[in-house]
Design an enzyme around this catalytic site. Structure first.
Site, short mmCIF file in Angstrom:
data_model
loop_
_atom_site.label_atom_id
_atom_site.label_comp_id
_atom_site.label_asym_id
_atom_site.label_seq_id
_atom_site.Cartn_x
_atom_site.Cartn_y
_atom_site.Cartn_z
N SER A 1 -23.77 13.37 -14.07
CA SER A 1 -24.92 12.98 -13.24
C SER A 1 -24.95 11.50 -12.93
O SER A 1 -26.00 10.91 -12.78
CB SER A 1 -26.22 13.38 -13.95
OG SER A 1 -26.44 12.56 -15.09
N GLU B 1 0.85 -1.20 0.00
CA GLU B 1 0.00 0.00 0.00
C GLU B 1 0.88 1.24 0.00
O GLU B 1 1.80 1.36 0.81
CB GLU B 1 -0.93 0.01 1.21
CG GLU B 1 -1.76 1.28 1.36
CD GLU B 1 -2.53 1.65 0.10
OE1 GLU B 1 -2.44 2.82 -0.32
OE2 GLU B 1 -3.21 0.77 -0.48
N ARG B 2 0.58 2.18 -0.90
CA ARG B 2 1.42 3.36 -1.05
C ARG B 2 0.91 4.59 -0.32
O ARG B 2 1.61 5.60 -0.21
CB ARG B 2 1.56 3.71 -2.53
CG ARG B 2 0.27 4.20 -3.17
CD ARG B 2 0.47 4.53 -4.63
NE ARG B 2 -0.73 5.15 -5.20
CZ ARG B 2 -0.79 5.62 -6.44
NH1 ARG B 2 0.26 5.54 -7.23
NH2 ARG B 2 -1.90 6.18 -6.88
N GLU B 3 -0.33 4.52 0.20
CA GLU B 3 -0.92 5.75 0.72
C GLU B 3 -1.76 5.54 1.97
O GLU B 3 -1.41 5.99 3.05
CB GLU B 3 -1.77 6.38 -0.39
CG GLU B 3 -2.26 7.77 -0.08
CD GLU B 3 -2.93 8.40 -1.30
OE1 GLU B 3 -3.31 9.58 -1.21
OE2 GLU B 3 -3.09 7.72 -2.33
N HIS B 4 -2.91 4.85 1.83
CA HIS B 4 -3.83 4.67 2.96
C HIS B 4 -4.51 3.31 2.83
O HIS B 4 -5.09 3.01 1.78
CB HIS B 4 -4.92 5.74 2.98
CG HIS B 4 -4.42 7.13 3.20
ND1 HIS B 4 -4.02 7.59 4.44
CD2 HIS B 4 -4.23 8.16 2.35
CE1 HIS B 4 -3.63 8.85 4.33
NE2 HIS B 4 -3.74 9.21 3.08
N ALA C 1 -23.50 8.46 -10.15
CA ALA C 1 -23.70 8.36 -8.70
C ALA C 1 -22.94 9.45 -7.94
O ALA C 1 -23.49 10.09 -7.04
CB ALA C 1 -23.27 6.98 -8.21
N VAL D 1 -17.15 13.35 -13.71
CA VAL D 1 -17.36 12.72 -15.02
C VAL D 1 -16.78 11.31 -15.08
O VAL D 1 -16.40 10.83 -16.14
CB VAL D 1 -16.76 13.60 -16.13
CG1 VAL D 1 -17.57 14.88 -16.28
CG2 VAL D 1 -15.29 13.92 -15.87
N ALA E 1 -17.12 -0.81 -4.84
CA ALA E 1 -16.34 -1.49 -3.81
C ALA E 1 -16.78 -2.94 -3.62
O ALA E 1 -15.95 -3.84 -3.46
CB ALA E 1 -16.45 -0.73 -2.49
N HIS F 1 -45.26 -6.96 7.42
CA HIS F 1 -46.07 -5.74 7.36
C HIS F 1 -46.02 -5.04 8.72
O HIS F 1 -46.11 -5.70 9.74
CB HIS F 1 -47.52 -6.09 7.03
CG HIS F 1 -48.45 -4.91 7.09
ND1 HIS F 1 -48.53 -3.98 6.08
CD2 HIS F 1 -49.32 -4.52 8.07
CE1 HIS F 1 -49.43 -3.07 6.41
NE2 HIS F 1 -49.92 -3.36 7.61
#
Length: 480
Positions: free
Chosen positions: A196, A34-37, A198, A285, A334, A459
């Site tokens: 437009s 992992e390079r970041e988080h 998600a 986009v 994800a 119900h």
């Protein structure tokens, strides 16, 4: 050689860390680079922190409409933008630490740094990437670092980043991607959202709930182009009812920055143009896969416009090299990445997993109102040649929806008329992101309309709209 493993996973996001944990469960010596988080975009900048922000917006919305529920809140209802942001970041930090704990619990080594595949079976790890948007996460104690590591199987799970359009390059101040939109210094009073999908509609919804004048721009003929057209049309109406300005079939042809914000020249397909002004612009986009600078070209791994080409089990054209998650192509979600990770390492371990079925992957958009779907849209089902039976049930006919004060919504189901197979389900309304999984399970179990009709739904619940929609497809709806 710094270390040898059965599996090295490059990337510690949802796909990567889940793949690593499953590999370890199967007895494979495993490491994650992992390079970041840890947690990737999802836990740090995507799924989780945005839902924290949207929860704050939802509560603020309900507080403003307390009288609709017979309640009285005396005094002015306000918000603290910094506190909203801090809550979101604390939730991300908590889950980030949780991923580290899970990897340690499962005896997965974490290698801190940026990876490159130098030759078959070798991963060279350099210094960690310096994050552009927040301080570098502190590596856990006992972590591994720079060096060359060897593995029989290398799984690339490097995720994706925001796509950038010429002329809309983010500057972190006036033009935002989701990174900046998640951490505003103050709530803008006006906002242009380009795109437009998600991400775009979630941020448009969030800022609209806090009073911003929002203009949503989509280059295609309708918003939410991946969703069923009927659901997208309902969302369009609801957004406009909430005060959003929506421009479809429109693109920005010129953008100027000024002391008070941005000025955009928008042009539609007929050539008609208009000038829009706002304090900020969010470019939403889409995203593009992080496949560069990994050494894939030298190894001969096939890519297509930034996406690593794989089969249904995550295998590339090069033996011993695999790819999962966003870098392996759409849908860039994800939960798709997590499932791909499990499939991939189970295949590596010699099990016989089912290949990924992209038609059975649910999609959820957490705007107000929520939108959720799985399977084929009506348009795609017709194009595939199916004769259809389609059921619809509006939330106005559901007692729980009325009691919640959420009577605007729709559940739509699409069946193959010849076999009764559920081809697709599309929902808009309160809590539909929680409800859609019922249809996902039904599709996965190859359930037909007969089993769904004979299933007893509790119900009063919103899930009754699902039952009634199925009944409606076959002319048997009771409450409409």
């Amino acid at each position: 050689m710094a270390g040898a493993y059965d599996v090295i996973v490059v990337g510690g996001g949802p796909g990567g860390y889940v793949a690593a944990i499953r590999a370890a469960q199967l007895g494979l010596k495993t490491a994650v680079v992992e390079r970041e988080h840890l947690g990737g975009i999802c836990l740090n900048w995507g799924c989780i922190p945005t839902k924290a922000l949207l929860r704050s917006a939802e509560i603020f919305h309900y507080a403003q409409h307390a009288k609709d529920y017979g309640l009285r809140i005396d005094g002015k209802i306000g918000y603290d933008a910094e506190a909203i942001k801090d809550r979101s970041r604390k939730i991300s930090a908590q889950l980030n630490a949780g991923v580290g704990f899970l990897l340690k619990k499962n005896k997965v080594d974490v290698i801190w740094g940026e990876a490159q595949l130098t030759k078959p079976g070798d991963v060279r790890v350099g210094k960690p990437l310096k994050p552009a948007h927040q301080p570098q996460a502190a590596p856990p104690k006992g972590i591994l670092g720079e060096g060359t590591y060897q593995a029989k199987h290398i799984v690339v799970a490097t995720g994706a980043r925001p796509r950038v359009l010429p002329g809309l390059e983010p500057d972190g101040k006036l033009i935002w991607t989701y990174f900046e939109a998640m951490m505003p210094d103050a709530m803008p009073k006006s906002l242009i959202v380009v795109g437009s999908g998600a991400i775009g509609v979630e941020f448009a919804s969030f800022y609209r709930d806090f009073g911003a004048e929002v203009t949503l721009i989509e280059v295609l003929p309708r918003i939410l182009p991946a969703e069923d057209a009927e659901v997208a049309a309902l969302a369009h109406k609801r957004f406009e009812k909430r005060g959003m300005k929506i421009l479809t079939g429109t693109k920005i042809v010129k953008l100027e920055k000024g002391a008070e914000g941005v000025t955009a020249l928008a042009e539609d397909t007929s050539g008609k143009s208009q000038t829009l002004k706002a304090e900020r612009l969010i470019s939403a986009v889409g995203v593009t896969g992080n496949s560069e600078n990994l050494g894939l070209e030298a190894l001969g791994v096939t890519t297509d416009r930034g996406i690593i080409v794989t089969d249904g089990l995550g295998r590339t054209n090069v033996p011993g090299v695999y790819a999962i998650g966003d870098v392996a192509g759409p849908p860039m979600l994800a939960h798709k990445a997590e499932h791909e990770g499990v499939i991939c390492v189970e295949a590596i371990a010699g099990l016989d997993p089912h290949p990924l079925d992209r038609e059975a992957i649910p999609g959820c958009t957490y705007c107000n109102p929520q939108i959720a779907s799985v399977g084929l849209t009506e348009e795609k089902a017709k194009a595939a040649g199916y004769e259809l039976k389609i059921g619809r049930f509006p939330f106005i006919g559901n007692g729980k929806a009325i009691a919640l004060g959420e009577p605007e919504g729709l559940t739509k189901t699409i069946f193959d008329a010849a076999t009764g197979r559920l081809l697709g389900a599309h929902m808009i309304g309160a809590e539909v992101t929680e409800l859609i999984q019922g249809f996902v399970v039904a599709m996965n179990c190859e359930t037909t309309e007969a089993e769904l009709m004979h299933t007893i739904f509790p119900h009063p619940t919103l899930s009754e709209t699902m039952h009634e929609s199925v009944l409606d497809a076959y002319g048997r709806a009771i409450h409409i």
